[in-house]
Design an enzyme around this catalytic site. Structure first.
Site, PDB file in Angstrom:
ATOM      1  CB  SER A  65      -8.077 -27.679  33.551  1.00 24.74           C
ATOM      2  OG  SER A  65      -7.613 -26.644  32.713  1.00 24.74           O
ATOM      3  NE  ARG A 261     -15.206 -28.031  28.315  1.00 18.51           N
ATOM      4  CZ  ARG A 261     -15.795 -26.851  28.155  1.00 18.51           C
ATOM      5  NH1 ARG A 261     -17.065 -26.794  27.807  1.00 18.51           N
ATOM      6  NH2 ARG A 261     -15.124 -25.726  28.333  1.00 18.51           N
ATOM      7  CG  ASP A 398      -7.078 -23.663  29.227  1.00 22.47           C
ATOM      8  OD1 ASP A 398      -6.325 -24.093  28.328  1.00 22.47           O
ATOM      9  OD2 ASP A 398      -8.042 -24.300  29.658  1.00 22.47           O
TER      10      ASP A 398
END
Length: 532
Positions: A65, A261, A398
């Site tokens: 992504s 993340r 996703d």
């Protein structure tokens, strides 16, 4: 005098919606998608590439992504951090990196510990294990007395139990080079949350920062025991294996290269104003992140961000036009930060709206996610009549595809299809153009050759559909609009600029997907009825 409503270009990114003719394990083929099916039949369409060199990755490397949205927004193939860092490891220049050399010198001068934190994976989406090997070599050459590895297991961008292979590779490298030890183990579900589920992050933080007696098993033995209990790599419970907590005076290198993340755990470790959970700040602490996770973090950056000029959002703003971005929490950074080339601040005339993702453990428990709310927000923006470009991301294919649950993913796909029907009605009423595409594949391949769940992305192409509320007309060609068949994600921005009749800047090296160069929007068109 009241301005006439703007006829927008609406870019819809179906995250993880790849194209594959194989029916087995293909949630997209299995789902009932009357809207997408009718659009594919009635409107110009093609397939575009989203992986490997087409998006600035090594050949054969699946897209993701971050890479996808970066390429879409930039309108050019953007060399990715994976390649930059891998090249530095391979040619040895990582040993000369100023930020990395400095932290090693600081640790050595204090006779303290160097901690290496990151995803131990060959996935190449957030990190790569060879980068960790490069850091171990650097630490050995710098004569660091104690190197502690806080290993995060993947299972999302790799097979669910590939952790044993990765940790075995790591342990073999440690044994061969004689430097480093694995001191903690944590699934990425905890250490790499990005949705402000601070209870998860706290569990990883605690094992990394609180010393005590370690488990008497090896990391591989712990993983094997976890698998036996049905807990795969992504969800491995944070555990201390050996002494080696992060303490004042130590140094930390977070070797993930993807920011989204990595941000929250880094905030917990270094931010003086952190309030996600109660903790005592570790200070002083030397801290290096491989890439820039957030410009406000008090850390050094090993590989500074690339500056991308004249990207799509900037071009729109420079022409005095307004734009709008929306997505739910899981993909909001992608339609803003990544789409804007790594810039946090919006451009002039750029409005954004975040829709909260549902608070569930995994999205197979809520496969509709927040798609309906995202659609409502997008429709409201279109109806305002002030935006020339509207960018929307549907996260469902996703995020639910990553769970490996095919039935739930089918539900996710069907939800998005229904939402598209509502969205398209509003675009048609506004006289706008809709581009429907994806950033990478996922939901079209959910079983590997052995029939086991596949939870990672794919290297498959993705659809690109050009939808006009009224049939596209090109002078001299009538309604016979054709799209190139050799396209890639970086060609989307030039296509949008051509539709908006804006000049393409020289920095934007992608090519419009429209085969004809004299594409113009016409006021008089023949309506096309699609089964909405």
């Amino acid at each position: 005098m009241t301005k006439a409503p703007v006829a927008p270009v609406v870019l819809v990114i179906l995250d993880g919606w790849g194209y594959c003719e194989e029916k087995r394990g293909n949630a997209i083929v299995a789902a009932k998608t009357p809207i997408v099916d009718s659009l594919w039949a009635a409107y110009p369409h093609t397939l575009i590439r989203t992986s490997g060199k087409a998006v600035g990755l090594p050949e054969g490397q699946m897209g993701n992504s971050e890479v996808g949205h970066l390429n879409i927004g930039a309108g050019r193939v953007v060399p990715q951090e994976l390649v930059r860092i891998s090249d530095a490891v391979e040619d040895g220049s990582i040993a000369l990196n100023p930020a990395l050399v400095k932290i090693c010198q600081e640790v050595r001068s204090r006779n303290s510990k160097l901690h290496l934190v990151g995803l131990c994976s060959e996935g190449g989406v957030h990190s790569h294990i060879t980068h960790l090997f490069g850091l171990l070599d650097l630490a050995k050459n710098q004569q660091i007395p104690e190197v502690c590895i806080h290993a995060i297991t993947d299972g999302r961008d790799t097979a669910p139990t590939d952790g044993v292979r990765a940790i075995t590779m790591l342990q073999n490298y440690i044994d061969r080079t004689g430097i480093g030890r694995i001191v903690t183990l944590s699934g990425r579900y905890y250490a790499m949350d990005r949705d402000h589920r601070w209870d998860r992050v706290k569990r990883a933080y605690d094992v990394m920062t609180q010393d005590g007696v370690g488990d008497n098993r090896t990391a591989v033995e712990i993983l094997q025991a976890s698998y036996a209990e049905g807990v795969k790599d992504e969800f491995v419970n944070p555990i201390r294996i050996a002494p080696g907590a992060i303490e004042p005076g130590d140094g930390v290198i977070f070797f993930n290269f993807r920011p989204d993340r990595s941000r929250q755990l880094t905030q917990a470790l270094v931010s003086p104003t952190f309030n996600g959970f109660e903790r005592q700040q570790i200070t002083p602490l030397s801290f290096v992140t491989f890439t820039q996770y957030d410009s406000d973090l008090p850390v050094a950056v090993a590989f500074e961000p690339q500056n991308l000029s004249n990207i799509l959002g900037e071009v729109i703003a420079n022409h005095g036009l307004n734009q709008f971005r929306t997505a739910e929490t899981e993909k909001y950074a992608h339609v803003t930060y990544f789409f804007n080339g790594g810039l946090e601040e919006p451009f002039a005339g750029e409005d954004r709206e975040l829709v909260s993702s549902p608070m569930v453990a995994t999205y197979d428990h809520a496969p509709a996610m927040s798609a309906v709310a995202v659609t409502d927000v997008a429709i409201a923006a279109i109806q305002k009549g002030t935006y020339s470009l509207v960018v929307i991301n549907y996260a469902n294919p996703d995020m639910v595809g990553h769970t490996g649950q095919i039935d739930a993913t089918i539900t996710a796909i069907e939800t998005v299809d229904r939402c598209l029907g509502r969205l398209l009605e509003s675009v048609i009423k506004a006289g706008g153009t809709t581009i429907i595409t994806a950033d990478h594949g996922n939901a079209e391949y959910m079983l590997d050759d052995g029939g086991n769940p596949w939870t990672a992305h794919t290297t498959n192409p993705v659809p690109f559909i050009l939808v006009e509320g009224e049939k596209v007309k090109i002078p001299g060609y009538g309604t016979n609009v054709e799209l190139r068949s050799d396209g890639k994600l970086s060609d989307i921005a030039p296509t949008i600029l051509e539709i908006l009749q804006l000049p393409q800047p020289p920095e934007m090296t992608g090519r419009s997907l429209l085969k004809t160069a004299d594409y113009e929007l016409q006021r008089t068109r023949t309506p096309v009825q699609v089964g909405l």
